[in-house]
Design a protein around this motif. Structure first.
Motif, short mmCIF file in Angstrom:
data_model
loop_
_atom_site.label_atom_id
_atom_site.label_comp_id
_atom_site.label_asym_id
_atom_site.label_seq_id
_atom_site.Cartn_x
_atom_site.Cartn_y
_atom_site.Cartn_z
N THR A 161 73.85 13.22 39.89
CA THR A 161 73.54 14.17 40.53
C THR A 161 73.45 15.41 39.71
OG1 THR A 161 74.22 13.25 42.76
CG2 THR A 161 73.79 15.84 42.55
N GLN A 162 74.80 15.78 38.97
CA GLN A 162 74.89 16.89 38.35
C GLN A 162 73.79 16.82 36.99
OE1 GLN A 162 79.08 16.17 37.43
NE2 GLN A 162 79.51 16.72 39.34
N SER A 165 70.87 17.92 38.27
CA SER A 165 70.39 19.41 38.46
C SER A 165 70.35 20.04 37.19
CB SER A 165 71.59 19.81 39.05
OG SER A 165 71.76 19.47 40.33
N LEU A 208 69.44 24.69 43.63
CA LEU A 208 70.66 24.18 42.48
C LEU A 208 71.97 24.58 43.48
CD1 LEU A 208 72.16 23.50 39.99
CD2 LEU A 208 71.87 25.82 39.30
N THR A 212 77.53 22.32 42.36
CA THR A 212 77.16 21.61 41.15
C THR A 212 77.05 22.43 39.89
OG1 THR A 212 75.81 19.95 42.36
CG2 THR A 212 75.12 20.25 40.16
#
Length: 534
Positions: A161-162, A165, A208, A212
């Motif tokens: 996920t990071q 992003s 965003l 994160t």
């Protein structure tokens, strides 16, 4: 042949004759050593690798202390002599000797006699590099934009996920012409996109989250605290430097010094992948050639695969598969074939396997797995691989027709260059006398995303803001704006800060003259690496 000579040289068994015929190449080839059969060294049966097959990739494996580094040195010398540039990662600091002639001694002379090698001392033309200047070599830097979100996510140890992003942040920066040269540029863009003003910028393409962004910023802070900042910046290293040849036609051996970052394995292994991905990004297709354009040795390869995401491994596999057609051969260097994912291992046609240990159940499991990766052979490979001496290896390569050669137990030749490091003074002298030193030695900090965002913030801060309770300013009467463009009738001081920043003359100019140009020119490779067209 006289009878007494015939008795002293008994005929080879059928299996050894079949092995010998498998290595009887007619074209140019690299000499690895001589066949070992039934404890005897057979110098008339030379084990070789066809030069055109070096771009079909390879694996050099074996336990610590079994001679892998000397094998790299042996192959590098011969490639250089054939006019092929070589890249070597010097993990332990003992490869720099490839640049100077070796020192004859009894062990070297004995090895040369065993394998019928005409050993003469000789060094190779070499350039020495160091990541970010941490060491004696010419500094190798990459811009954050060029390094890309995929490789940077691996260095920062971000989750999927990071990583996604971070990819969104890079996408925004690419299209707005915000060049991410160093880590402070990236921090500035992340901070802007999580501010009240910047959140509006990502609404159309997915936001965003603050959480994160916080993880990314904390990871960057920890990364910088470990002294990583010097690796990102300008002047960025041009990987085409690795493709050079010397004035006498020999291939340049590029040695990347890594002892200074041994405790940062994620960094140096990922930086090596950036070098390879950048080459892939720039090189044209050449198909099958008479010899490779470059052979790249990827040392401590297991560090690249540890903790790698599925997407990362897929990109790596595809890069290795496709870069062959661009004339680049890649040799992974590690302890066992088990360290390399199966999809990558399947593409490594040339294999030099040094001794393995079998002291623990895990060792024994790795040994059995290694044996299964070899073609059928007359050897009991489990027994052979645990009994090999230093400088001996089990070899199988691709023939001139692209078919695997028979497995051959081999006593390897001795390198002709120095088997050890050169002294620091000689290394410094070689680095400073290089024509590349003046190009890369001094870091440059030019205007990039950090400076541009700071300037835009200053523009926004200077804009007048009405005081609370203050009477509205009188303005001359004017016609109502047309309905299709109502925003034009709003006073400037009522515009939001983000409109002031992103809609300011500075940002409009940036979007037109810089952002559009860079946005068109940035094309990211399989690994998300990028640079402006050269």
């Amino acid at each position: 042949m006289p009878p007494e000579t015939a008795r002293s040289a008994p005929a080879l068994p059928q299996e050894a004759l079949e092995i010998a015929s498998g290595y009887a190449f007619t074209g140019p080839a690299l000499d690895l050593g001589a066949l070992l059969w039934d404890t005897r060294c057979l110098p008339d049966v030379q084990i070789r690798i066809p030069l055109p097959m070096l771009n079909r990739h390879g694996l050099v494996a074996g336990a610590t202390g079994t001679g892998k580094t000397k094998t790299l040195q042996l192959i590098a010398e011969q490639l250089s002599a054939q006019g092929v540039p070589v890249f070597l990662a010097d993990i332990k600091g003992d490869v720099s000797g490839v640049s100077v002639p070796g020192v004859p001694n009894e062990r070297v002379q004995e090895r040369a006699r065993d394998v019928h090698q005409e050993w003469t001392p000789g060094g190779c033309p070499a350039e020495f590099y160091a990541l970010g200047g941490m060491g004696h070599g010419i500094p190798v830097r990459a811009t954050v934009t060029s390094f890309g979100p995929v490789l940077l996510s691996k260095v920062l140890q971000l989750n999927q996920t990071q990583e996604q992003s971070l990819g969104l942040i890079f996408h925004y920066a690419d299209h707005k012409g915000l060049e991410l040269v160093d880590l402070k540029d990236l921090r500035a863009v992340v901070a802007f996109l999580t501010s009240e003003e910047g959140k509006q910028e990502l609404k159309g393409i997915g936001g965003l989250s603050t959480a994160t962004a916080g993880v990314i910023l904390r990871s960057l802070a920890a990364f910088e605290a470990q002294g990583m900042s010097p690796f990102f910046g300008e002047p960025e290293f041009d990987t085409s430097e690795l493709m050079r040849t010397a004035s006498d036609g020999r291939g340049m051996v590029s040695v990347l010094e890594l002892p200074g970052v041994q405790d940062k394995p994620q960094l140096f292994s990922t930086f090596l992948m950036w070098l390879l991905a950048d080459l892939f990004h720039d090189l044209p297709e050449v198909g099958d050639a008479d010899k490779p354009k470059l052979v790249f040795f990827f040392d401590e390869a297991h560090l690249l695969f540890n903790g790698a995401s599925r997407a990362f491994l897929d990109s790596l596999t595809q890069t290795v598969r496709l870069i062959r057609s661009k004339g680049v051969g890649v040799f992974f260097v590690t302890q066992t074939p088990k360290d390399v994912p199966g999809d990558v291992l399947a593409q490594l046609g040339n294999r030099v396997q040094h001794a393995l240990r079998a002291f623990t159940p895990d060792d024994q499991k790795a040994l059995k797995a290694t044996v299964k990766t070899f073609p059928n052979s007359p050897y009991d490979l489990e027994e052979v691989l645990t009994g090999l001496g230093t400088g001996e290896a089990v070899v199988t390569v691709l023939s001139e027709k692209g078919a695997p050669t028979p497995v051959a137990l081999t006593r390897l030749r001795a390198p002709q260059s120095l088997m050890g490091p050169v002294d620091a003074d000689s290394l410094d002298q070689a680095v400073r006398s290089s024509p590349l030193y003046g190009r890369y030695a001094e870091a440059v900090d030019r205007e990039s995303a950090y400076e541009k965002l700071a300037a835009a913030e200053a523009v926004a801060a200077a804009a007048p803001v009405p005081r609370k309770g203050a009477p509205p300013r009188e303005a001359p009467p004017r016609e109502a704006p047309p309905k299709e463009a109502p925003s034009r009738g709003r006073p400037k001081e009522e515009a939001s800060v983000v409109e002031q920043v992103v809609g300011s003359g500075l940002f409009k100019s940036l979007a037109r003259s810089v952002g559009t140009q860079i946005g068109r020119e940035i094309t990211r490779s399989l690994f998300g690496t990028a640079r402006r067209r050269r």
